[in-house]
Design a protein around this motif. Structure first.
Motif, PDB file in Angstrom:
ATOM      1  N   ASP A 140       0.825  -1.209   0.000  1.00 19.82           N
ATOM      2  CA  ASP A 140       0.000   0.000   0.000  1.00 19.82           C
ATOM      3  C   ASP A 140       0.861   1.260   0.000  1.00 19.82           C
ATOM      4  O   ASP A 140       0.577   2.217  -0.719  1.00 19.82           O
ATOM      5  CB  ASP A 140      -0.935   0.035   1.216  1.00 19.82           C
ATOM      6  N   VAL A 141       1.918   1.262   0.802  1.00 21.11           N
ATOM      7  CA  VAL A 141       2.802   2.436   0.873  1.00 21.11           C
ATOM      8  C   VAL A 141       3.524   2.635  -0.453  1.00 21.11           C
ATOM      9  O   VAL A 141       3.624   3.764  -0.953  1.00 21.11           O
ATOM     10  CB  VAL A 141       3.804   2.309   2.045  1.00 21.11           C
ATOM     11  N   LEU A 142       4.036   1.554  -1.042  1.00 19.59           N
ATOM     12  CA  LEU A 142       4.711   1.670  -2.330  1.00 19.59           C
ATOM     13  C   LEU A 142       3.763   2.236  -3.390  1.00 19.59           C
ATOM     14  O   LEU A 142       4.140   3.135  -4.155  1.00 19.59           O
ATOM     15  CB  LEU A 142       5.258   0.315  -2.786  1.00 19.59           C
ATOM     16  N   ALA A 143       2.547   1.724  -3.435  1.00 19.45           N
ATOM     17  CA  ALA A 143       1.561   2.201  -4.414  1.00 19.45           C
ATOM     18  C   ALA A 143       1.191   3.661  -4.149  1.00 19.45           C
ATOM     19  O   ALA A 143       1.041   4.446  -5.094  1.00 19.45           O
ATOM     20  CB  ALA A 143       0.314   1.320  -4.376  1.00 19.45           C
ATOM     21  N   ALA A 144       1.055   4.030  -2.890  1.00 19.02           N
ATOM     22  CA  ALA A 144       0.699   5.414  -2.553  1.00 19.02           C
ATOM     23  C   ALA A 144       1.794   6.380  -2.970  1.00 19.02           C
ATOM     24  O   ALA A 144       1.515   7.452  -3.525  1.00 19.02           O
ATOM     25  CB  ALA A 144       0.415   5.543  -1.054  1.00 19.02           C
ATOM     26  N   VAL A 145       3.048   6.019  -2.722  1.00 13.70           N
ATOM     27  CA  VAL A 145       4.155   6.892  -3.123  1.00 13.70           C
ATOM     28  C   VAL A 145       4.140   7.069  -4.636  1.00 13.70           C
ATOM     29  O   VAL A 145       4.234   8.196  -5.141  1.00 13.70           O
ATOM     30  CB  VAL A 145       5.517   6.330  -2.637  1.00 13.70           C
ATOM     31  N   GLN A 146       3.984   5.983  -5.380  1.00 17.96           N
ATOM     32  CA  GLN A 146       3.954   6.060  -6.840  1.00 17.96           C
ATOM     33  C   GLN A 146       2.794   6.934  -7.319  1.00 17.96           C
ATOM     34  O   GLN A 146       2.954   7.794  -8.192  1.00 17.96           O
ATOM     35  CB  GLN A 146       3.840   4.657  -7.440  1.00 17.96           C
ATOM     36  N   ARG A 179       0.700  12.174  -9.421  1.00 17.99           N
ATOM     37  CA  ARG A 179      -0.212  13.324  -9.275  1.00 17.99           C
ATOM     38  C   ARG A 179       0.544  14.643  -9.224  1.00 17.99           C
ATOM     39  O   ARG A 179       0.155  15.622  -9.845  1.00 17.99           O
ATOM     40  CB  ARG A 179      -1.058  13.180  -8.010  1.00 17.99           C
ATOM     41  N   ARG A 180       1.619  14.656  -8.450  1.00 19.64           N
ATOM     42  CA  ARG A 180       2.412  15.886  -8.337  1.00 19.64           C
ATOM     43  C   ARG A 180       3.030  16.260  -9.678  1.00 19.64           C
ATOM     44  O   ARG A 180       3.123  17.444 -10.011  1.00 19.64           O
ATOM     45  CB  ARG A 180       3.508  15.730  -7.283  1.00 19.64           C
ATOM     46  N   LEU A 181       3.464  15.274 -10.440  1.00 19.31           N
ATOM     47  CA  LEU A 181       4.083  15.550 -11.729  1.00 19.31           C
ATOM     48  C   LEU A 181       3.074  16.055 -12.762  1.00 19.31           C
ATOM     49  O   LEU A 181       3.448  16.752 -13.700  1.00 19.31           O
ATOM     50  CB  LEU A 181       4.805  14.312 -12.266  1.00 19.31           C
ATOM     51  N   ARG A 182       1.814  15.711 -12.603  1.00 21.67           N
ATOM     52  CA  ARG A 182       0.785  16.188 -13.534  1.00 21.67           C
ATOM     53  C   ARG A 182       0.512  17.675 -13.375  1.00 21.67           C
ATOM     54  O   ARG A 182       0.068  18.319 -14.309  1.00 21.67           O
ATOM     55  CB  ARG A 182      -0.505  15.404 -13.334  1.00 21.67           C
ATOM     56  N   ARG A 183       0.809  18.211 -12.192  1.00 17.15           N
ATOM     57  CA  ARG A 183       0.598  19.649 -11.966  1.00 17.15           C
ATOM     58  C   ARG A 183       1.503  20.444 -12.894  1.00 17.15           C
ATOM     59  O   ARG A 183       2.676  20.144 -13.049  1.00 17.15           O
ATOM     60  CB  ARG A 183       0.925  20.044 -10.532  1.00 17.15           C
ATOM     61  N   THR A 199       1.650  21.353 -19.540  1.00 15.44           N
ATOM     62  CA  THR A 199       0.976  22.097 -20.604  1.00 15.44           C
ATOM     63  C   THR A 199       0.312  21.137 -21.588  1.00 15.44           C
ATOM     64  O   THR A 199      -0.688  21.475 -22.195  1.00 15.44           O
ATOM     65  CB  THR A 199       1.968  23.013 -21.348  1.00 15.44           C
ATOM     66  N   ALA A 200       0.877  19.939 -21.739  1.00 18.52           N
ATOM     67  CA  ALA A 200       0.292  18.914 -22.607  1.00 18.52           C
ATOM     68  C   ALA A 200      -0.661  18.060 -21.779  1.00 18.52           C
ATOM     69  O   ALA A 200      -0.529  17.984 -20.556  1.00 18.52           O
ATOM     70  CB  ALA A 200       1.393  18.055 -23.198  1.00 18.52           C
ATOM     71  N   PRO A 201      -1.610  17.404 -22.438  1.00 14.67           N
ATOM     72  CA  PRO A 201      -2.487  16.497 -21.686  1.00 14.67           C
ATOM     73  C   PRO A 201      -1.665  15.416 -21.000  1.00 14.67           C
ATOM     74  O   PRO A 201      -0.668  14.947 -21.553  1.00 14.67           O
ATOM     75  CB  PRO A 201      -3.385  15.882 -22.767  1.00 14.67           C
ATOM     76  N   PRO A 202      -2.054  15.022 -19.790  1.00 10.62           N
ATOM     77  CA  PRO A 202      -1.281  14.009 -19.070  1.00 10.62           C
ATOM     78  C   PRO A 202      -1.365  12.657 -19.778  1.00 10.62           C
ATOM     79  O   PRO A 202      -2.366  12.332 -20.410  1.00 10.62           O
ATOM     80  CB  PRO A 202      -1.940  13.950 -17.693  1.00 10.62           C
ATOM     81  N   LEU A 203      -0.301  11.888 -19.667  1.00  7.46           N
ATOM     82  CA  LEU A 203      -0.281  10.533 -20.189  1.00  7.46           C
ATOM     83  C   LEU A 203      -0.587   9.569 -19.057  1.00  7.46           C
ATOM     84  O   LEU A 203      -0.140   9.769 -17.935  1.00  7.46           O
ATOM     85  CB  LEU A 203       1.092  10.205 -20.778  1.00  7.46           C
ATOM     86  N   ARG A 204      -1.336   8.530 -19.352  1.00  8.97           N
ATOM     87  CA  ARG A 204      -1.609   7.494 -18.360  1.00  8.97           C
ATOM     88  C   ARG A 204      -0.335   6.707 -18.092  1.00  8.97           C
ATOM     89  O   ARG A 204       0.598   6.704 -18.897  1.00  8.97           O
ATOM     90  CB  ARG A 204      -2.698   6.554 -18.875  1.00  8.97           C
ATOM     91  N   GLY A 205      -0.307   6.034 -16.973  1.00 10.21           N
ATOM     92  CA  GLY A 205       0.862   5.249 -16.591  1.00 10.21           C
ATOM     93  C   GLY A 205       1.291   4.244 -17.644  1.00 10.21           C
ATOM     94  O   GLY A 205       2.479   4.078 -17.914  1.00 10.21           O
TER      95      GLY A 205
END
Length: 154
Positions: free
Chosen positions: A15-21, A26-30, A33-39
């Motif tokens: 759970d912690v590993l998944a939460a950090v990822q 989320r922080r990187l999407r902020r 300028t381009a639409p975000p890419l899915r994982g």
């Protein structure tokens, strides 16, 4: 009756590993300028950038995804200008994948921003926590390798 101590590597570890990822993404999407890419898009782009000319079926195997799922991702990334698809010389039914300059620029920017984010957040921790994270890196790499090998069936 004594209360059993929770195992240190029960579900909370994953759970912690998944939460950090998830929080890093989320922080990187902020500020994008381009639409975000899915994982899955990013994983495919990273794979193609490190292995230019990889085929769709090889990429699917490497990413542990169905070939039709990777084909869908490829179509989207080609449409968005991030992948170039070429017919394989020996098999006209197969496609070879190449990252475009736009994809490579975007990946470099993402890697630079991710490294800065993690570096800044780790710097906020106390020295003991930083040391613990540094000491855990080799074990976490081995854990990832074991999971990869097990998924490969070796």
């Amino acid at each position: 009756m004594a209360v059993e101590e929770a195992e240190p590597f029960d579900d909370s570890f994953a759970d912690v590993l998944a939460a950090v990822q998830r929080l890093v993404r989320r922080r990187l999407r902020r500020g994008l300028t381009a639409p975000p890419l899915r994982g899955a898009h990013v994983e495919l782009l990273r794979l193609v950038a490190t292995r230019p000319g990889i085929g769709v079926s090889a990429a699917a195997k490497e990413l542990y995804l169905a070939a039709n799922s990777v084909s869908t991702l490829v179509n989207q990334l080609v449409k968005d200008g991030y992948l170039r698809r070429e017919t394989a010389p020996g098999d006209r039914r197969s496609a070879l994948l190449y990252a475009t300059p736009a994809a490579l620029d975007r990946l470099r920017d993402w890697q630079r921003r991710r490294a800065a984010l993690v570096r800044d957040q780790v710097a906020r921790l106390d020295p003991a926590d930083r040391a613990a994270l540094a000491a855990a890196l080799p074990a976490l790499r081995r854990l990832a390798e074991n999971l990869h090998e097990e998924a490969e069936g070796t």
